[in-house]
Design a protein around this motif. Sequence first.
Motif, PDB file in Angstrom:
ATOM      1  N   LYS A 359     114.296  35.654 -16.041  1.00 13.77           N
ATOM      2  CA  LYS A 359     114.001  34.350 -15.458  1.00 13.77           C
ATOM      3  C   LYS A 359     115.125  33.882 -14.551  1.00 13.77           C
ATOM      4  O   LYS A 359     116.294  34.166 -14.794  1.00 13.77           O
ATOM      5  N   CYS A 397     111.221  31.230 -13.683  1.00 12.95           N
ATOM      6  CA  CYS A 397     110.299  32.309 -14.035  1.00 12.95           C
ATOM      7  C   CYS A 397     110.854  33.645 -13.558  1.00 12.95           C
ATOM      8  O   CYS A 397     111.879  33.704 -12.890  1.00 12.95           O
ATOM      9  N   ASP A 398     110.158  34.711 -13.920  1.00 13.23           N
ATOM     10  CA  ASP A 398     110.508  36.043 -13.451  1.00 13.23           C
ATOM     11  C   ASP A 398     109.833  36.245 -12.096  1.00 13.23           C
ATOM     12  O   ASP A 398     108.607  36.372 -12.017  1.00 13.23           O
ATOM     13  N   ILE A 402     105.821  37.042 -11.351  1.00 12.93           N
ATOM     14  CA  ILE A 402     104.937  35.995 -10.827  1.00 12.93           C
ATOM     15  C   ILE A 402     104.414  36.394  -9.436  1.00 12.93           C
ATOM     16  O   ILE A 402     103.249  36.158  -9.111  1.00 12.93           O
ATOM     17  N   HIS A 483     105.159  33.799 -19.992  1.00  8.46           N
ATOM     18  CA  HIS A 483     105.927  32.654 -19.494  1.00  8.46           C
ATOM     19  C   HIS A 483     105.561  31.368 -20.231  1.00  8.46           C
ATOM     20  O   HIS A 483     106.059  30.296 -19.875  1.00  8.46           O
ATOM     21  N   LEU A 503     102.228  27.138 -15.087  1.00  9.63           N
ATOM     22  CA  LEU A 503     103.489  27.544 -15.717  1.00  9.63           C
ATOM     23  C   LEU A 503     104.228  26.290 -16.165  1.00  9.63           C
ATOM     24  O   LEU A 503     104.204  25.277 -15.465  1.00  9.63           O
TER      25      LEU A 503
END
Lengths: 527, 233
Positions: A359, A397-398, A402, A483, A503
């Motif tokens: 993340k 987030c990653d 995403i 997530h 998200l």
Amino acid sequence: MLKRAAITMDGQRRWTDASGLLRDYGVALLVSLGVTMTAAVLLPYLDHANIVMLFLLAVIIVAAGYGRGPALLVAVLNVLSFNFVFVPPHFAFAFDTRQATLTFMVMLVVGLIVGQLTARFRYQARIARAREQRASHLYDMARELSGALMAEQVVEISQRCIEASFQVKASLLLPDERSRLQAPFLLPGKLPVDLAIAQRCFDHNQPVDLDTASGQVAALWYVPLKAPLRTRGVLLVAFEQPLPPPIAEQRRLLDTVAVLIAIALERIHFATVARDTLVKMEAERERSSLLAGLSHDLRTPMTALIGLAETLTLRLAVEQSPYQDSLQAIREQAGRMALMVDNLLDMARLQVGKIRLHKDWQSLEELVGAAVRTLEQPLRDHPLWLDLDPKLPLVNCDAVLIERVLVNLLQNAAKYTPPGTAIGITAGVDADRLCVEVWDEGPGLPTGQEPILFEKFTRGQVASVVPGVGLGLAICRSIVEAHGGTIRAENRAAGGARFAFALPLEPPPPFETEDESDSEPDHDGEQ
Amino acid sequence: MMVSSELSLTVLIVEDEQAIRRFVRTALEDVGCRVQEADTLQRGLLEAGTRKPDLIILDLGLPDGDGVDFIRDLRAWSGVPILVLSARVEEYDKVAALDAGADDYLVKPFGVAELLARVRAVSRRYLQDPGGASVVTFGQIHVDLEMRQVTRADQPVRLTPIEFRLLSVLVSRPDKVLTHRQLLREVWGPVYVERSHYLRIYMGHLRQKLEADPTRPRHFITETGIGYRFCPA
């Protein structure tokens, strides 16, 4: 039936030890008789004062050997027999002379005091011995517990040591993962365990002492095993005989023992956790090296295939060869296969074990831009509507994953709608969530199939002519759910399909803004 | 209709897979390069030392060692451009290779066109005067690095000092991927290398001010999970 009761030992002690007491007093009587007779025999050789000494000696001996009561008896008997036998008139009680009265009083008082002191000394010595023994048991126990590597060993060691030092039956009740106490697996004798009481003791972290109605057991104590971080179980102690005093001290000792056991259990717990983590990390490492190897092994031939086909295509194009189309088809199919391999590898990565997210604070606008750029070719026949709120916050987030979600959703939209169909992305903030929608104006989703679309190997149209293995949406769901978000598919009222995912948003990281007065580049003090 | 723009470079391919070596060799020889091959990192280092290539194409997944170590070794004594081939799922190998000093990367599988585009970009940067031009033009944007002036369609654009520094770092290395760490270190300083959200926010500002459509940038390209690339074209 639960009754807290201090165990009243004194009343019971006389009852149970009656025969022992009778013996002690009998001995006192005999000693008194013996000393009188000895004195009578020795009378011609001894002075009266020395005979008194003999009588006092007897009191001390009895006090040392049998305690206060018998010593008292001997003292009184001795005074009486001395008066009766040795004070004139012989063989008659004489308290009339001042001399005799004084002897009588002094002998009695000295006998009582000496007897009392000796008995107390004896009692203290016994307590000290018992204490020392317990302390040494405690040391032994601490030493053995420190070497224990498994909970079973702790149970066995504590049971053995407690039984040896307290002359009781002991058992440990340990909780399972859901904090429910389990019946002890080393149950000594016919120990009447009440799991409900033990659980109460465990949950409230409070000891429970029971006067029990059961025949074999005089009292039952449930002692919680309090470790620094949490309660680790319950120690059950059953007294087959009433506990000898002092009770409070033994209670303290038992509490200490309980803490020792609790700490040993906690240590083992964390050792186990550490070992499990190591094993998990090892498995994780093996898994990712396996996937990396697999990825390398699969992509290397694909690279060679695509590369060589492309080189050949370029050459054939120069020669105006009739085989150009076939070669172009080979090139395209190889590319498609490479995409499928990617999807399968991704699915494997996301499905086996826990997904590791990398993340970071990301801008959705940027991720959308990157996804759209990746799909420039497939999207070239579709008008694209991007409607992103310009004030979108950064989302933690990653980025790679995403972007993958966006790519898969856009790819699907391009794949399942005819050329010319509009495709769009809308994004906004709803409370504490970032909501993103990928929509199209195509034929929409087959009704009733929306929920199963996200299953693996599911494709919208049955026996569709569109190539693919149906992993794209399953991958999306895995990523979004990892997530802590949600994803759903539905048909739009205006026609076409909509895939929406949300998200969770987090408080943004600290950010120092530039001083706006310094905003002219000329003013910048850069070297 | 083959585009035969002569490159005339000496290229060293360090790759264990013969089929890939062959296709890369063919593609490069077609545009006029001389190609040498090495199938292990050991041999690669040796060849790099003796043949002095103009470009090294390095596979990160070689069985006899870590490609990132190879790059570090090489960077200790040579500035030759390195183009990395990666087949890994994770982005880290690429980032680590770029941070160690690689110039660009290609993800397997890749096509001839992609390969040649990267080779051209990397060698162009290398052969160019490292001092670089002080005036850069792309699209409607005109950047004068010396005068610290930026115009868009002849209208002056106001940039904050940090925005300008970020812009100058990007435009001074056209077509090169700059990792998040590299950009943060150069623009904000070594203390900031972990605060990538600064980069996100300022890239957003730059795109707002300099891109025709900030959501679909043409010049300030995102390399997701890796960094950014400035494309002048």
